[in-house]
Design an enzyme around this catalytic site. Structure first.
Site, PDB file in Angstrom:
ATOM      1  CB  SER A  62      45.016 -18.542  11.445  1.00  0.00           C
ATOM      2  OG  SER A  62      45.029 -18.268  10.059  1.00  0.00           O
ATOM      3  CG  HIS A 106      42.738 -20.218  14.727  1.00  0.00           C
ATOM      4  ND1 HIS A 106      43.769 -21.100  15.033  1.00  0.00           N
ATOM      5  CD2 HIS A 106      42.608 -20.259  13.389  1.00  0.00           C
ATOM      6  CE1 HIS A 106      44.237 -21.622  13.918  1.00  0.00           C
ATOM      7  NE2 HIS A 106      43.552 -21.141  12.905  1.00  0.00           N
ATOM      8  CE  LYS A 121      42.112 -24.372  13.102  1.00  0.00           C
ATOM      9  NZ  LYS A 121      41.143 -23.824  12.157  1.00  0.00           N
TER      10      LYS A 121
HETATM   11  C1  LIG Z   1      40.479 -24.130  10.850  1.00  0.00           C
HETATM   12  C2  LIG Z   1      39.467 -23.167  10.435  1.00  0.00           C
HETATM   13  C3  LIG Z   1      38.334 -23.560   9.722  1.00  0.00           C
HETATM   14  C4  LIG Z   1      38.137 -24.968   9.237  1.00  0.00           C
HETATM   15  O1  LIG Z   1      37.702 -25.801  10.253  1.00  0.00           O
HETATM   16  P1  LIG Z   1      37.454 -27.345   9.900  1.00  0.00           P
HETATM   17  O2  LIG Z   1      36.527 -27.801  10.952  1.00  0.00           O
HETATM   18  O3  LIG Z   1      38.790 -28.011   9.956  1.00  0.00           O
HETATM   19  O4  LIG Z   1      36.864 -27.393   8.553  1.00  0.00           O
HETATM   20  C5  LIG Z   1      37.375 -22.609   9.428  1.00  0.00           C
HETATM   21  N1  LIG Z   1      37.532 -21.321   9.794  1.00  0.00           N
HETATM   22  C6  LIG Z   1      38.619 -20.907  10.468  1.00  0.00           C
HETATM   23  C7  LIG Z   1      38.746 -19.470  10.856  1.00  0.00           C
HETATM   24  C8  LIG Z   1      39.632 -21.809  10.792  1.00  0.00           C
HETATM   25  O5  LIG Z   1      40.707 -21.385  11.426  1.00  0.00           O
END
Ligand SMILES: *Cc1c(COP(=O)(O)O)cnc(C)c1O
Length: 396
Positions: A183, A211, A242
């Site tokens: 990210s 992502h 996301k």
């Molecule tokens: C955003 C993210 C998470 C967390 O996801 P949630 O569903 O909001 O708990 C986990 N792993 C990665 C790589 C992320 O970017």
């Protein structure tokens, strides 16, 4: 009642403020969208959401979610195995499995929970987990809960990964775990090499594709599609928070045996409430939309190309374009924070990332592009970057 802890916490938070690492939350006065209202009345263009496909406030998704509530109610007040499974949840598990090209899927309240619940049941002290050093916090925490031997390789360093695989050949199982897209740099895991090494040294591969799911790859299936390694990844975890509408929830997809076993043993699944029907219905709609058209995932990449090209031509120092995450490198920590503040005054909402979120001396503005951005909004953002960049002498 202890008063001393409050005073101590206050002191620690003051130190965080002095160090510039204290986080404040900006209040929005509108739904999530490329054009946002802030609580102070300002209208801004948003370039810091994970709303890659622009579905966070998509009318079709909202409608599907509302209809799901009418049909299935508001909440389940139960975990899945007691009385918390509706047809809706099994439908969603099937739809996600089909979308990702995996045998079966288990839903969680979040991807954080999926990562928290996968390692401990599958890998005991006779096994080993090999993890990229830049993996998400939820993977790090999940790995900590397992008794398996732990290895951590330098970011995307395949030589070191191979050394570690050799070192744990005596383990019962070996698992390589990586983010699909990282990210902070927006770079993609070297999945072809990782899968080759996994085959050579008999290891499982797990990819957290939070992502990427929904927009990366020709039809948005994610990093495995992008890298041409479908069928070679054992476990995919991802989020619904996301690109897939951005509400909340997550899942894990794998072989039917792994999924079946996790339903028996995975603690965040067993001891946390069912995904709300409204969310399950919304994600089902998103799955349907993405399965019938790749227009949105093409759009987000076209938009990213437009932004990346404009910014490079203006002289900004960017990482090579791999995904819809575009880090604008500033390097200097206070300068990155100042630049983000000035961009907000120009109506562009972005965040400066500084140490310890990124390594010292690599401060940046992380820009995230959405399929919902218009060409005009992207050009407006570039103009604002140029204006502020010149004022701060980040560009000439
Ligand atoms: C955003 C993210 C998470 C967390 O996801 P949630 O569903 O909001 O708990 C986990 N792993 C990665 C790589 C992320 O970017």
């Amino acid at each position: 009642m202890s008063k001393s802890i409050n005073a101590d916490l206050q002191k620690q938070m003051e130190e965080m403020k002095t160090a510039g690492v204290y986080k404040t939350e900006r209040i929005l006065s509108t739904p999530q969208s490329p054009a946002l209202g802030l609580a102070d009345g300002q209208e801004v263009l948003n370039f810091c959401a994970n709303n890659y496909l622009g579905l966070s406030n998509n009318p079709e998704v909202v409608k599907a979610s509302q209809e799901t509530m009418d049909r299935w109610g508001y909440g389940l007040s139960s975990v899945r195995f007691i009385c918390g499974t509706q047809e809706l949840h099994t439908q969603l598990e099937k739809a996600v499995s089909k979308f990702l090209g995996m045998e079966d899927t288990i839903l969680y309240s979040s991807c954080f929970d999926a990562n928290g619940g996968v390692f401990e049941p599958l890998l005991g002290e006779d096994s080993a987990i090999i993890s990229d050093e830049l993996n998400h916090a939820s993977i790090i925490d999940g790995v900590r809960l397992s008794k398996a031997r732990r290895y951590r390789y330098k970011h995307s360093n395949m030589e070191q990964l191979e050394e570690m695989l050799k070192d744990c050949q005596d383990a019962k199982y070996r698992m390589i775990v990586t983010d699909g897209v990282f990210s902070m740099d927006g770079d993609i895991a070297l999945l072809p090499q990782i899968c080759d090494l996994a085959e050579k040294y008999d290891a499982l591969v797990m990819v957290d594709d939070s992502h990427a799911t929904g927009y990366l790859g020709k039809t948005g299936r994610g990093t495995h599609e992008h890298c041409g390694v479908q069928g070679r990844v054992d476990i995919i975890t991802t989020t619904f928070g996301k690109a897939l509408g951005g509400a909340s929830g997550g899942c894990l997809s794998a072989s039917k045996e792994i999924v079946q076993f996790l339903r028996q043993k995975s603690r965040p699944y067993l001891f946390s409430n069912t995904l709300a029907p409204a969310v399950a219905g919304g994600v089902l709609k998103v799955m349907e939309m993405l399965s019938s058209s790749s227009a949105l995932c093409e759009k987000v990449m076209a938009n990213t190309t437009r932004f990346h090209k404009g910014m490079s031509e203006a002289g900004f120092d960017l990482k090579p374009m791999e995904t819809a995450i575009v880090p604008v490198m500033v390097y200097d920590e206070p300068l990155a924070v100042k630049m983000a503040d000035m961009l907000l005054k120009e109506g562009i909402y972005v965040i400066g990332f500084t140490y310890p979120v990124v390594p010292m001396g690599t401060a940046r503005i992380r820009v995230q592009i959405s399929a919902a951005h218009t060409d005009e909004q992207i050009d407006t953002a570039i103009s604002a970057f140029v204006k502020v960049g010149k004022e701060l002498k980040v560009i000439k």
